[in-house]
Design an enzyme around this catalytic site. Structure first.
Site, PDB file in Angstrom:
ATOM      1  N   ARG A  69       0.808  -1.220   0.000  1.00 16.27           N
ATOM      2  CA  ARG A  69       0.000   0.000   0.000  1.00 16.27           C
ATOM      3  C   ARG A  69       0.841   1.269   0.000  1.00 16.27           C
ATOM      4  O   ARG A  69       0.329   2.339  -0.335  1.00 16.27           O
ATOM      5  CB  ARG A  69      -1.020  -0.031   1.136  1.00 16.27           C
ATOM      6  CG  ARG A  69      -2.019  -1.163   0.886  1.00 16.27           C
ATOM      7  CD  ARG A  69      -3.240  -1.203   1.717  1.00 16.27           C
ATOM      8  NE  ARG A  69      -3.133  -0.813   3.090  1.00 16.27           N
ATOM      9  CZ  ARG A  69      -4.162  -0.719   3.904  1.00 16.27           C
ATOM     10  NH1 ARG A  69      -5.369  -1.002   3.482  1.00 16.27           N
ATOM     11  NH2 ARG A  69      -3.993  -0.353   5.142  1.00 16.27           N
ATOM     12  N   GLU A  91       6.836  -8.327  15.880  1.00 14.14           N
ATOM     13  CA  GLU A  91       6.273  -8.810  17.143  1.00 14.14           C
ATOM     14  C   GLU A  91       5.987 -10.305  17.082  1.00 14.14           C
ATOM     15  O   GLU A  91       6.051 -11.006  18.077  1.00 14.14           O
ATOM     16  CB  GLU A  91       4.963  -8.069  17.464  1.00 14.14           C
ATOM     17  CG  GLU A  91       5.138  -6.618  17.825  1.00 14.14           C
ATOM     18  CD  GLU A  91       5.289  -5.686  16.629  1.00 14.14           C
ATOM     19  OE1 GLU A  91       5.355  -4.481  16.860  1.00 14.14           O
ATOM     20  OE2 GLU A  91       5.364  -6.126  15.477  1.00 14.14           O
TER      21      GLU A  91
END
Length: 171
Positions: A58, A95
């Site tokens: 994007r 993460e």
């Protein structure tokens, strides 16, 4: 004429999985005036850089038209295995695991002033990795421009040494 871009962002609950409030940019992309306003705003922020860099996928939506508007090069940062030819790789931790980003060799040159353009600043991990790629190439991260910043995720903290600009801040 100022446009309130936030009204073109739709929140979709529990997408892509339960507990996520996804910020859908489709309404903004579907409105020519709002999209044009976004690109002009981003271009005004990036006018003094040499190149514009955007991450897969994007970041391409906003980085490419901004670069074209300014007649500046646009350099793609892609996930591993998506670029032809010789590439520079950069592995980084997320993460939930690790990832690899790539850029074609010699696309980013020493001394160039770079603007990174992406759609959303969430945790900041991917863009932080991109800053390291750019600096490893000897270039200078001049600005990091986002359409949306999700303030509660505090991604800006990972980018505190950079000029970070968000057109929309959502807390």
């Amino acid at each position: 004429m100022q446009i309130n871009l936030e009204k073109y962002i739709r929140t979709v609950e529990d997408f892509p999985k339960k507990g996520i409030s996804f910020k859908d940019i489709s309404p903004l992309l579907a409105d020519g005036k709002a999209l044009n306003y976004t690109i002009v705003e981003m271009a005004s922020l990036a006018k003094d850089v040499d190149i514009i860099v955007g991450p897969d996928a994007r970041g391409f939506l906003f980085g490419t038209p901004t670069a074209a508007f300014l007649s500046k090069p646009f350099i793609m940062i892609r996930k591993a295995g998506k670029l032809p030819g010789e590439v520079e790789e950069f592995a980084y931790e997320l993460e939930y695991g690790s990832a690899i980003l790539e850029v074609q060799v010699d696309m980013i040159k020493p001394g160039q002033k770079v603007a990174i353009i992406d759609d959303v600043l969430a945790t900041g991990g991917t863009v932080k990795a991109i800053t390291k790629m750019i600096e490893r190439a000897g270039a200078i991260v001049d600005k990091i421009i986002f359409l949306i910043e999700l303030e509660q995720l505090q991604g800006r903290k990972k980018l505190e040494n950079y000029d970070v600009i968000s057109l929309i801040k959502i807390s």
